[in-house]
Every structure is written in structure tokens, then in C-alpha cells.
Design an enzyme around this catalytic site. Structure first.
Site, PDB file in Angstrom:
ATOM      1  N   ALA A  29       0.835  -1.210   0.000  1.00 32.12           N
ATOM      2  CA  ALA A  29       0.000   0.000   0.000  1.00 32.12           C
ATOM      3  C   ALA A  29       0.865   1.254   0.000  1.00 32.12           C
ATOM      4  O   ALA A  29       0.603   2.212  -0.726  1.00 32.12           O
ATOM      5  CB  ALA A  29      -0.941  -0.004   1.207  1.00 32.12           C
TER       6      ALA A  29
ATOM      7  N   GLU B  24       9.717   3.619   7.233  1.00 30.90           N
ATOM      8  CA  GLU B  24       9.471   2.227   7.629  1.00 30.90           C
ATOM      9  C   GLU B  24      10.225   1.906   8.923  1.00 30.90           C
ATOM     10  O   GLU B  24      11.442   2.092   8.994  1.00 30.90           O
ATOM     11  CB  GLU B  24       9.929   1.279   6.510  1.00 30.90           C
ATOM     12  CG  GLU B  24       9.951  -0.180   6.854  1.00 30.90           C
ATOM     13  CD  GLU B  24       8.598  -0.710   7.294  1.00 30.90           C
ATOM     14  OE1 GLU B  24       8.533  -1.313   8.381  1.00 30.90           O
ATOM     15  OE2 GLU B  24       7.609  -0.531   6.550  1.00 30.90           O
TER      16      GLU B  24
ATOM     17  N   GLY C 124       1.383 -14.832  -0.405  1.00 24.79           N
ATOM     18  CA  GLY C 124       1.469 -15.543  -1.678  1.00 24.79           C
ATOM     19  C   GLY C 124       1.470 -14.590  -2.857  1.00 24.79           C
ATOM     20  O   GLY C 124       1.868 -14.961  -3.969  1.00 24.79           O
TER      21      GLY C 124
ATOM     22  N   ASP D 160       0.348   0.227  15.017  1.00 21.45           N
ATOM     23  CA  ASP D 160       0.817   1.587  15.331  1.00 21.45           C
ATOM     24  C   ASP D 160       0.017   2.670  14.621  1.00 21.45           C
ATOM     25  O   ASP D 160      -0.326   3.705  15.209  1.00 21.45           O
ATOM     26  CB  ASP D 160       2.293   1.756  14.933  1.00 21.45           C
ATOM     27  CG  ASP D 160       3.181   0.657  15.482  1.00 21.45           C
ATOM     28  OD1 ASP D 160       2.684  -0.148  16.278  1.00 21.45           O
ATOM     29  OD2 ASP D 160       4.360   0.622  15.118  1.00 21.45           O
TER      30      ASP D 160
ATOM     31  N   ARG E 218     -12.049 -18.639   4.683  1.00 19.67           N
ATOM     32  CA  ARG E 218     -10.982 -18.946   5.633  1.00 19.67           C
ATOM     33  C   ARG E 218     -11.494 -19.076   7.063  1.00 19.67           C
ATOM     34  O   ARG E 218     -11.054 -19.962   7.811  1.00 19.67           O
ATOM     35  CB  ARG E 218      -9.910 -17.850   5.567  1.00 19.67           C
ATOM     36  CG  ARG E 218      -9.126 -17.861   4.283  1.00 19.67           C
ATOM     37  CD  ARG E 218      -8.217 -16.662   4.175  1.00 19.67           C
ATOM     38  NE  ARG E 218      -7.373 -16.749   2.986  1.00 19.67           N
ATOM     39  CZ  ARG E 218      -6.518 -15.806   2.615  1.00 19.67           C
ATOM     40  NH1 ARG E 218      -6.381 -14.703   3.344  1.00 19.67           N
ATOM     41  NH2 ARG E 218      -5.797 -15.962   1.525  1.00 19.67           N
TER      42      ARG E 218
ATOM     43  N   GLU F 108      -4.440  -2.613   4.993  1.00 16.92           N
ATOM     44  CA  GLU F 108      -4.966  -3.332   6.157  1.00 16.92           C
ATOM     45  C   GLU F 108      -5.171  -2.438   7.370  1.00 16.92           C
ATOM     46  O   GLU F 108      -5.888  -2.805   8.305  1.00 16.92           O
ATOM     47  CB  GLU F 108      -4.033  -4.497   6.510  1.00 16.92           C
ATOM     48  CG  GLU F 108      -4.648  -5.495   7.468  1.00 16.92           C
ATOM     49  CD  GLU F 108      -3.741  -6.690   7.773  1.00 16.92           C
ATOM     50  OE1 GLU F 108      -4.051  -7.437   8.711  1.00 16.92           O
ATOM     51  OE2 GLU F 108      -2.730  -6.862   7.061  1.00 16.92           O
TER      52      GLU F 108
ATOM     53  N   ALA G   8      -6.446  -8.965  -0.491  1.00 17.87           N
ATOM     54  CA  ALA G   8      -5.555  -8.013   0.178  1.00 17.87           C
ATOM     55  C   ALA G   8      -4.690  -7.257  -0.818  1.00 17.87           C
ATOM     56  O   ALA G   8      -4.532  -6.036  -0.718  1.00 17.87           O
ATOM     57  CB  ALA G   8      -4.674  -8.735   1.193  1.00 17.87           C
TER      58      ALA G   8
END
Length: 584
Positions: free
Chosen positions: A142, A161, A174, A352, A411, A550, A565
Site C-alpha cells: 500500500a 518504515e 502468496g 501503530d 478462511r 490493512e 488483500a
């Protein structure tokens, strides 16, 4: 003649002893140890009992994650002439394996490492106040998608990061991406898909708890997002194969080369480098700067201990991922998902971004919905990619050798079904015929070898042998396989209505793998609008603050369908980048 022979033996002994004496001071020595995904083999060059150079000559570790880790540890070892280095946080298993491999080589050279452990630190200092148009927090899929689109729209961008490596959960996934009406669907003859069908599958898959307007944006922009990755970012997708994840009505998941997110992340990083977008790793954002109700930047700290301020003249994009690795935060919103569950996530997914945005007034939703991935390594919690054979006909059985759920169910449904079985575990069974379709063993060879070594996966010539290895009743497993083979022949699963295509299990060899569910994705997070602007508790826009991926909680509802995702992070990452650059 006899004297010559004795002389020759003596000379050989002298040469041998000389080489043994000299091996402690000069030469090149190899060492090996297990990392996270298999063996790491290194070559260590020694001169005058000092480490001159270290080369990785064999590794199954993720190249994007491991390369900066290997380089940092190597630099410290060479500089300090000591292999007694502490593992790097966030890449613990990989760095431990590398350190052990180097120490193995040094032992062969007769060199010991002692003294206190050396901590690998970020020593480079930088300007304490820096200004950009757009500040992106998080170097996953993202974050990179947002940064590239912001730069394309004319903004000066930086990516921050906190971890030592880029990629986040995107990297270790994956990497499959759902999109309707793609070139691959056309190549394989799928004509019954559409954005509307994808929308309906996704909304239904989350029990209608995702916001319909956000799901519509996801579905309507999925195809163009996939084409953007292919054409502009140069991500390579397999042209003649798709996955059908649980909850989808058709095959629509594009598969990247290598079957992991490494393809996407490595190509995104290459593109960011081309555009000269700085990516500052080991730089942890501590809080958002809010001035007169508008987010104008962030405060951060790097590993050198510097307090940094990054001003954002146009906007800040939060792309920090979920909170799957934060046990306390999981328990806060869903007490069931406590310490007894491991996680597939990277250590950096600790929520965070959600916490700091909340402090700035952001609203959150769907926080209690936390997804487990059903087929994971019982020892590590890591998602099994070898087990993607499930999407091409592999079946799930319990300790009693019986099927208990449809293998292409959602899932969450499969995970709950597994937890209701003996030992709260399952076994995935497939044969050579299925493997020829999936090709997962060849593609994920290092994981396969690691699972074999751990005793969690077994290759058997017969079903009797497969059952015996995991103490499963032979007669029941054979009965299950015979029944599935019958369903494969008549094209109808009379037990669980398998929505894909079952494959005959009459012939071996067979593969059987033990697995458990593990925390995988947190559906809840920040509330954003259709322009990815973060909203407060009154539904009003927080100026200057955007979010994607996410970290948001508006798309997936109670459950995220597999393959959604990558679509989510790319679609909304791109939108956030354009809008932040425009100050929209």
C-alpha cells in the site's frame, strides 16, 4: 624402494600438518546453518585470523528481506572482527541463521567469537527536520503504491518504515491478486466474471459488514490496478493459471512469478528507486503532528536515536498494516485470539498506525473481526504456500481420516471447522496429479524441504503409508480417498459441494501435511471515505490524513476473501497517493 615410500608418506604428513596449522590464519571457509526458510550457506574469507569478507553462496530466505539483514550483519562482523553479533529485531530467524552459518565457518578456521554481543545499530545521522509534500508511513504494498502515484502526480515523497527491511505482510504473502475480466481469465477461457460478480462475492464474503461503496471501488478498479502493476511496475504474473480462493464464485486470482509477494515488492522498490523516492528504514513514526485541526507531518525516531520531524505540506498517508502480531491489541478487541494463536504476520504488524490516528481523532470500525488462515505451520505459525495445492483439488481430513469441511470455503469457516477437530488440527492430502497442476512443491521447494525436516509433511507411495506416518486410521483415509475419487469422476461433491474441481486420489505418490490455523489478517481499522481520507468519530474529514490497506477497516467486513488483500492495497494505495498529492 621402501625408503622412497616412507619418505613420500612423511612428506605427505608434513604437508597435511602444515595445512592444518595454517587453516587458522588464512583461507576461505564455508559454513552452514538453518534460517527461517531453510539452509543458509556462507563463504568467509580469513586473513591473519581476521574476517575479510562474507559471501552468501546459498539461501532460501526471502531475498528482499534478507539482503539488507545480511549486509548489515556482515559490515559489523568485518569491522569488529567478531561474529558474536545480536540478531536484528524483525528478522530474527534469518539473522540467527546467518550468524550461525558464519560461526560455523569460523569454527572450521579455528577462530572463536567471544565477548559481549554486538548490537547492529543504525549509525548514520540525518537532518532532524525534513520537508516533503507527502509523507507515507509504511513500506509495504500500500505504501509503495501510494508513493509512486503521489510522485507521478508531482509530489515530493518519502516513505518511512520502522522495520530494517521493506515489504511488510505483502512481501511474505502468496502475492495473488483478485481481479475480474483480466487478460489471464481470457487466456484460460473464463468468460463468466465481472466487476459486479466480484463485488457480490466480496460483500457476501464479509457478511455484508464491509461498506458497499468501498467494496464497489475495490471491484471497479481491480482490473486497472492489476494492469498498472503489470505495465508500469513490471510485476510478472503467470499468463495461463489462476487460483480460486475460498468464497469466490470463479477463478480470478492472478499469480505472480515465484508465487509470493516478493515479485511485487521487489518491482515496486525498483520503480521507487527509479523515481528517486527515499525509503527510510529503521525509522519509527511515533505520532502525527496536528496543527489547527490539520495533519501537517509526523514525529519519528531512527535507530541512531535521533528525534526526527518530517513535515508534510500536502498530506500524510498511513499504510502501516494491521495488528495481527500485537497480542494485547488482539485480545482487546477479540479475547478469543490470545497467546494460544501464533501469527502469519511480520513482527511489524502491531497496529501503530491505528493507534496514532486515533490519537489524532480518527474513527475505527470492525476491530473485533480478526481472521485466521487455516493452513499454517504448527511449529512457527507461518502460512504454508506449499499447501496452495488445496486450491487445485487437495482435500482436508481430520485425525480420524475424514473430510469435515469444503476445502474452498471461507478462511474463517475452515479455521473454525479445524478447531472443532481432534487436536485442533488438520491434514491436507494431495497426490502427484494435483501437484502437477499446482506446482507448489517445485515453486516452494525450500518450504517443502523444511516441512519434511520438521516432520510436518510426508511423501508416501501409498495411502497406507501416509496414514501410518500421522497415526490416522488407514481404512478411514482409504474410504475418504475412494469417495473423493468417485466425486471427481462424476463431477459432483455430494458431501461438501466443492465449488472447484476435485481430482481423483486413486493413484499416488501422495503428500500429506499437518496444519493448524494462525492469525492472518485484521479486518478492522481506520474509517476512510471513497477518497481514502480518514474520518473522525463525527464522520468529518481529518484534513491532511489519508490511509490505505490493512490499516483501514471499511472493505472486508467480518472476513477477507483470499487474494483480496493485494487488490485492496493496490487500489486504495493508488487513490491515496493521487489525492494526497493534490491535497484533495
Amino acid at each position: 624402494m621402501k625408503k622412497k615410500k616412507i619418505l613420500g608418506l612423511a612428506l605427505a604428513l608434513v604437508i597435511t600438518l602444515s595445512s592444518l596449522v595454517g587453516c587458522g590464519s588464512n583461507g576461505t571457509f564455508t559454513g552452514q546453518a538453518d534460517g527461517k526458510h531453510g539452509a543458509i550457506k556462507v563463504e568467509v574469507k580469513i586473513k591473519d585470523e581476521k574476517i575479510q569478507d562474507i559471501k552468501v553462496i546459498e539461501s532460501s530466505e526471502n531475498i528482499v528481506l534478507s539482503e539488507p539483514v545480511f549486509n548489515k550483519i556482515k559490515n559489523v562482523m568485518v569491522e569488529k572482527n567478531n561474529s558474536n553479533v545480536d540478531a536484528i529485531s524483525g528478522s530474527t530467524e534469518t539473522s540467527k541463521g546467518y550468524i550461525a552459518a558464519v560461526q560455523n565457518a569460523l569454527e572450521k578456521a579455528g577462530i572463536k567469537s567471544d565477548g559481549d554481543k554486538i548490537v547492529v545499530e543504525h549509525l548514520k545521522e540525518e537532518e532532524t527536520t525534513q520537508e516533503y509534500d507527502v509523507v507515507v508511513i509504511g513500506a509495504g504494498g500500500a505504501g509503495f503504491s501510494a508513493a509512486l502515484e503521489a510522485e507521478k502526480a508531482g509530489a515530493k515523497v518519502v516513505i518511512l518504515e520502522k522495520m530494517p527491511s521493506i515489504g511488510g505482510n505483502t512481501l511474505i504473502s502468496g502475492g495473488e491478486m483478485n481481479a475480474p475480466e483480466t487478460w489471464v481469465q481470457k487466456n484460460v477461457g473464463i468468460e463468466n466474471d465481472s466487476a459486479e460478480t466480484f463485488y457480490n462475492d466480496t460483500l457476501k464474503g464479509g457478511d455484508n459488514k464491509g461498506l458497499p461503496e468501498m467494496v464497489k471501488i475495490l471491484a471497479d478498479n481491480a482490473k486497472s490496478a492489476a494492469e498498472w502493476l503489470r505495465d508500469e511496475v513490471n510485476v510478472k504474473f503467470i499468463d495461463d493459471k489462476l487460483f480460486q480462493f475460498g468464497g469466490h464464485s470463479v477463478k480470478r486470482a492472478l499469480i505472480p512469478e515465484g508465487h509470493t509477494g516478493a515479485e511485487m515488492i521487489s518491482k515496486l522498490k525498483i520503480k521507487a528507486d527509479e523515481k528517486e523516492i527515499p525509503v527510510k528504514t529503521e525509522t519509527e513514526v511515533k505520532e502525527l503532528i496536528v496543527e489547527n485541526g490539520k495533519v501537517t507531518g509526523v514525529k519519528a525516531k531512527n535507530l541512531a536515536g535521533q528525534d526526527l520531524t518530517f513535515k508534510a505540506t500536502k498530506g500524510v498517508i498511513v499504510a502501516t498494516g494491521g495488528f495481527g502480531s500485537n497480542v494485547e491489541m488482539r485480545k482487546k478487541y477479540n479475547a478469543e485470539l490470545d497467546e494460544k494463536y501464533m501469527s502469519t504476520d511480520t513482527p511489524g504488524t502491531t497496529g501503530d498506525g491505528i493507534v496514532m490516528a486515533e490519537k489524532a481523532g480518527a474513527n475505527i470500525m470492525n476491530m473485533e473481526y480478526i481472521q485466521t488462515y487455516p493452513i499454517c505451520n504448527p511449529e512457527t505459525g507461518v502460512i504454508s504456500l506449499v499447501a496452495d495445492s488445496r486450491f487445485d483439488g487437495g482435500i482436508l481430513v481430520n485425525q480420524e481420516g475424514k473430510r469435515f469441511v469444503e476445502e474452498l470455503e471461507r478462511r474463517d469457516v475452515i479455521s473454525k471447522a479445524i478447531l472443532n477437530q481432534t487436536g485442533k488440527q488438520t491434514y491436507l492430502l494431495w497426490n502427484e496429479k494435483i501437484d502437477e497442476i499446482s506446482n507448489t512443491i517445485d515453486v516452494h521447494k525450500s518450504e517443502y524441504e523444511m516441512l519434511i525436516k520438521q516432520g510436518l509433511l510426508y511423501k508416501a507411495d501409498t495411502l497406507e503409508d501416509a496414514a501410518k506416518f500421522f497415526n490416522i486410521p488407514v481404512d478411514e483415509l482409504k474410504k475418504t480417498a475412494e469417495r473423493v475419487s468417485g466425486f471427481a469422476k462424476n463431477g459432483k461433491d455430494e458431501d461438501f459441494k466443492h465449488r472447484g474441481k476435485l481430482v481423483s486420489l486413486e493413484e499416488g505418490p501422495y503428500y500429506i501435511q499437518k496444519a493448524i490455523p494462525s492469525v492472518h489478517h485484521t479486518m478492522g481499522g481506520l474509517v476512510i471515505d471513497t477518497e481514502t481520507r480518514v474520518l473522525d468519530k463525527d464522520g468529518k474529514i481529518i484534513p491532511g490524513l489519508y490511509a490505505a490497506g490493512e490499516v483501514t477497516g471499511v472493505v472486508h467486513g467480518t472476513n477477507r476473501l483470499g487474494g483480496n488483500a493485494i487488490t485492496d492495497i493496490t487500489v486504495f494505495g493508488r487513490i491515496s497517493g493521487v489525492n494526497a498529492a493534490q491535497g484533495k
